[in-house]
Design a protein around this motif. Structure first.
Motif, PDB file in Angstrom:
ATOM      1  N   SER A   1      53.043  51.931  34.957  1.00 40.66           N
ATOM      2  CA  SER A   1      53.196  50.183  34.851  1.00 40.66           C
ATOM      3  C   SER A   1      53.639  49.379  33.951  1.00 40.66           C
ATOM      4  O   SER A   1      53.634  49.180  32.972  1.00 40.66           O
ATOM      5  CB  SER A   1      51.485  49.698  35.189  1.00 40.66           C
ATOM      6  N   VAL A   2      54.652  48.999  34.021  1.00 40.92           N
ATOM      7  CA  VAL A   2      55.996  48.046  33.803  1.00 40.92           C
ATOM      8  C   VAL A   2      55.304  46.182  33.484  1.00 40.92           C
ATOM      9  O   VAL A   2      55.614  45.612  32.696  1.00 40.92           O
ATOM     10  CB  VAL A   2      57.497  48.343  33.830  1.00 40.92           C
ATOM     11  N   GLU A   3      55.847  46.164  34.717  1.00 38.06           N
ATOM     12  CA  GLU A   3      55.708  44.994  35.482  1.00 38.06           C
ATOM     13  C   GLU A   3      54.525  44.139  35.346  1.00 38.06           C
ATOM     14  O   GLU A   3      53.159  45.165  35.359  1.00 38.06           O
ATOM     15  CB  GLU A   3      56.480  44.658  36.744  1.00 38.06           C
ATOM     16  N   GLY A   4      54.110  42.873  34.437  1.00 33.47           N
ATOM     17  CA  GLY A   4      52.888  43.363  34.324  1.00 33.47           C
ATOM     18  C   GLY A   4      52.523  41.450  33.854  1.00 33.47           C
ATOM     19  O   GLY A   4      53.707  40.577  33.726  1.00 33.47           O
ATOM     20  N   GLY A   5      51.741  40.514  34.307  1.00 34.84           N
ATOM     21  CA  GLY A   5      51.658  38.712  33.011  1.00 34.84           C
ATOM     22  C   GLY A   5      50.674  39.445  32.437  1.00 34.84           C
ATOM     23  O   GLY A   5      49.962  40.182  32.151  1.00 34.84           O
ATOM     24  N   ASN A   6      49.465  38.470  31.942  1.00 34.22           N
ATOM     25  CA  ASN A   6      48.880  37.525  31.417  1.00 34.22           C
ATOM     26  C   ASN A   6      48.016  37.029  31.735  1.00 34.22           C
ATOM     27  O   ASN A   6      48.208  36.558  32.592  1.00 34.22           O
ATOM     28  CB  ASN A   6      49.333  37.065  29.896  1.00 34.22           C
ATOM     29  N   VAL A   7      46.716  37.292  30.822  1.00 38.67           N
ATOM     30  CA  VAL A   7      44.921  36.626  31.148  1.00 38.67           C
ATOM     31  C   VAL A   7      45.663  35.139  32.006  1.00 38.67           C
ATOM     32  O   VAL A   7      45.066  34.605  33.471  1.00 38.67           O
ATOM     33  CB  VAL A   7      44.442  36.860  30.960  1.00 38.67           C
ATOM     34  N   ASP A   8      46.237  34.100  31.454  1.00 42.16           N
ATOM     35  CA  ASP A   8      46.539  32.538  31.612  1.00 42.16           C
ATOM     36  C   ASP A   8      47.445  33.020  32.931  1.00 42.16           C
ATOM     37  O   ASP A   8      47.370  31.682  33.752  1.00 42.16           O
ATOM     38  CB  ASP A   8      46.842  31.832  29.750  1.00 42.16           C
ATOM     39  N   SER A   9      48.015  33.615  32.934  1.00 37.73           N
ATOM     40  CA  SER A   9      49.508  33.076  34.144  1.00 37.73           C
ATOM     41  C   SER A   9      48.636  33.574  35.154  1.00 37.73           C
ATOM     42  O   SER A   9      49.069  33.275  36.565  1.00 37.73           O
ATOM     43  CB  SER A   9      50.738  33.918  34.134  1.00 37.73           C
ATOM     44  N   LYS A  10      47.452  34.943  35.224  1.00 34.33           N
ATOM     45  CA  LYS A  10      47.074  35.296  36.523  1.00 34.33           C
ATOM     46  C   LYS A  10      47.546  35.775  37.397  1.00 34.33           C
ATOM     47  O   LYS A  10      47.853  36.072  38.212  1.00 34.33           O
ATOM     48  CB  LYS A  10      46.311  33.985  37.370  1.00 34.33           C
ATOM     49  N   LYS A  11      48.948  36.344  37.035  1.00 36.10           N
ATOM     50  CA  LYS A  11      49.881  37.034  37.665  1.00 36.10           C
ATOM     51  C   LYS A  11      49.270  38.112  37.819  1.00 36.10           C
ATOM     52  O   LYS A  11      49.316  39.014  36.636  1.00 36.10           O
ATOM     53  CB  LYS A  11      51.707  37.233  36.896  1.00 36.10           C
ATOM     54  N   LEU A  12      50.000  39.145  38.643  1.00 33.31           N
ATOM     55  CA  LEU A  12      49.435  40.043  38.970  1.00 33.31           C
ATOM     56  C   LEU A  12      50.328  41.367  39.749  1.00 33.31           C
ATOM     57  O   LEU A  12      50.602  41.737  41.133  1.00 33.31           O
ATOM     58  CB  LEU A  12      47.908  40.635  39.633  1.00 33.31           C
ATOM     59  N   PRO A  13      50.972  41.345  39.651  1.00 27.93           N
ATOM     60  CA  PRO A  13      52.028  42.556  39.808  1.00 27.93           C
ATOM     61  C   PRO A  13      51.929  44.152  39.832  1.00 27.93           C
ATOM     62  O   PRO A  13      50.409  44.278  39.522  1.00 27.93           O
ATOM     63  CB  PRO A  13      53.050  43.149  39.053  1.00 27.93           C
ATOM     64  N   ILE A  14      51.820  44.353  41.499  1.00 36.49           N
ATOM     65  CA  ILE A  14      50.969  45.460  42.052  1.00 36.49           C
ATOM     66  C   ILE A  14      52.794  46.621  42.685  1.00 36.49           C
ATOM     67  O   ILE A  14      53.289  46.523  42.960  1.00 36.49           O
ATOM     68  CB  ILE A  14      50.557  44.799  43.525  1.00 36.49           C
ATOM     69  N   SER A  15      51.435  47.798  42.097  1.00 36.77           N
ATOM     70  CA  SER A  15      52.069  49.031  42.501  1.00 36.77           C
ATOM     71  C   SER A  15      51.540  50.086  43.553  1.00 36.77           C
ATOM     72  O   SER A  15      50.744  49.885  43.213  1.00 36.77           O
ATOM     73  CB  SER A  15      52.731  49.796  40.927  1.00 36.77           C
ATOM     74  N   ASN A  16      52.537  50.417  44.142  1.00 38.25           N
ATOM     75  CA  ASN A  16      51.625  51.458  45.650  1.00 38.25           C
ATOM     76  C   ASN A  16      52.013  52.681  45.369  1.00 38.25           C
ATOM     77  O   ASN A  16      52.850  53.292  45.890  1.00 38.25           O
ATOM     78  CB  ASN A  16      52.494  50.865  46.696  1.00 38.25           C
ATOM     79  N   PRO A  17      52.198  53.517  44.288  1.00 38.67           N
ATOM     80  CA  PRO A  17      52.729  54.869  43.915  1.00 38.67           C
ATOM     81  C   PRO A  17      51.651  56.130  44.496  1.00 38.67           C
ATOM     82  O   PRO A  17      51.060  55.877  45.339  1.00 38.67           O
ATOM     83  CB  PRO A  17      52.645  55.345  42.133  1.00 38.67           C
ATOM     84  N   ARG A  18      52.437  56.882  45.754  1.00 40.51           N
ATOM     85  CA  ARG A  18      52.374  57.488  46.529  1.00 40.51           C
ATOM     86  C   ARG A  18      53.063  59.305  46.899  1.00 40.51           C
ATOM     87  O   ARG A  18      53.968  59.040  46.329  1.00 40.51           O
ATOM     88  CB  ARG A  18      52.062  57.107  48.032  1.00 40.51           C
ATOM     89  N   VAL A  19      51.935  59.862  46.326  1.00 38.75           N
ATOM     90  CA  VAL A  19      52.455  61.157  46.111  1.00 38.75           C
ATOM     91  C   VAL A  19      51.497  62.321  46.941  1.00 38.75           C
ATOM     92  O   VAL A  19      50.572  62.328  47.881  1.00 38.75           O
ATOM     93  CB  VAL A  19      52.245  61.702  44.895  1.00 38.75           C
ATOM     94  N   VAL A  20      52.667  63.116  48.160  1.00 37.58           N
ATOM     95  CA  VAL A  20      51.799  64.380  49.222  1.00 37.58           C
ATOM     96  C   VAL A  20      52.414  65.404  47.937  1.00 37.58           C
ATOM     97  O   VAL A  20      53.108  66.110  47.851  1.00 37.58           O
ATOM     98  CB  VAL A  20      52.581  63.571  50.375  1.00 37.58           C
ATOM     99  N   VAL A  21      50.796  66.170  48.197  1.00 35.90           N
ATOM    100  CA  VAL A  21      51.341  67.489  47.504  1.00 35.90           C
ATOM    101  C   VAL A  21      50.579  68.258  49.152  1.00 35.90           C
ATOM    102  O   VAL A  21      49.693  68.355  49.459  1.00 35.90           O
ATOM    103  CB  VAL A  21      49.824  67.964  46.193  1.00 35.90           C
TER     104      VAL A  21
END
Length: 300
Positions: free
Chosen positions: A213-233
């Protein structure tokens, strides 16, 4: 913002006649729905969930392209979008979430990540074949696929052969026990990582999956980038493989939401060994699905 981790692990059996083939679905319509629009399940819809689904759809690389997506991705997004129309955000009144408070996520500014980071040098363990996903996007430049047996595939869905594409398409979206977060992942996954082991093949070294996870925010900003990795085996009859998953975050980016799914399909007599490491910020949200299906072929 406090840390949140929720990791359901399921194992189910499926009876499958190998002669049956799935019907091809038409390209799904866009999920965008006006909250005033009337549709059959409107009385059960959750405005917050629908708004999140719309933002996920707009973030996908395919949203600005007229090119058709691979059939497994089309099927996954189609089934996920239908589920999201009728699934409310969970509360602690719901039995599966009785001990898991998800209000931290809902009160944050959720921002889907639209593109992968291009300025990050990712190192992996050279002794294992590996696949790296940065904010849900597969990094082909970070692939380490040395010493894999013939016929084994590790990489993006976009690089598979027609035969593997068909096999993945046979199974994708069949799982019916997933929850809201399973469907959010299905709607927002920009690609599918695929690990394919042919019949009778034994992969000696485990395959290492690194989720960063590279994108991120700080606690004060309340920004919450979401990633949705999916792998099929997909492990065919008699095949064997080990999977190591590790979740890490970029130093200095404390607040992010990793919403991951690993879906494993195992043929008769197949074996999968699985390990899971979580090294993330205490201010991050981590929701993880690991679903395992063992195929049982019935003779007619």
């Amino acid at each position: 913002m406090s840390a949140l981790s929720f990791s359901p692990h399921l194992h189910i059996n499926i009876n499958r006649n190998p002669k049956l083939t799935p019907k091809r679905r038409a390209k799904p319509n866009k999920i965008r729905v006006s909250l005033q629009t009337t549709f059959p399940q409107a009385t059960f819809s959750d405005p917050f969930v629908i708004q999140l689904a719309e933002s996920l759809e707009d973030s996908l690389p395919s949203s600005s392209s007229s090119l058709p997506q691979p059939l497994p991705l089309q099927k996954l997004r189609d089934s996920s979008s239908q589920t999201l129309l009728s699934t409310p955000w969970p509360s602690r009144k719901d039995e599966p979430f009785r001990f898991t408070d998800t209000s931290m996520i809902k009160s944050s500014q959720i921002q889907p990540i639209t593109r992968p980071s291009s300025s990050l040098d990712v190192s992996t363990d050279a002794q294992f074949p590996s696949l790296v996903l940065i904010d849900g996007f597969i990094q082909n430049s970070a692939l380490n696929l040395s010493n894999l047996p013939d016929g084994v595939y590790v990489g993006s869905l976009l690089g598979v052969s027609d035969g593997i594409m068909k096999r993945v398409s046979d199974f994708i979206s069949e799982f019916q026990c997933g929850d809201l977060f399973w469907s959010i992942n299905g709607m927002g996954a920009p690609d599918l990582g695929v690990i394919y082991v042919p019949a009778g093949c034994k992969v000696e070294n485990p395959i290492y999956l690194k989720y960063l996870s590279v994108e991120g925010g700080n606690v004060d900003s309340k920004k919450l980038p979401i990633s949705n990795p999916r792998v099929v085996v997909l492990v065919e009859e008699g095949g064997e493989v080990g999977i190591i998953e590790e979740f890490v975050g970029k130093e200095g980016n404390d607040c992010y939401w990793a919403n991951s799914v690993l879906e494993v399909v195992i043929g008769k007599g197949g074996k999968v060994r699985h390990s899971y490491l979580q090294n993330q910020s205490l201010n991050a949200a981590h929701i993880k699905w690991t679903a395992v299906r063992q195929l049982v072929v019935m003779s007619l």
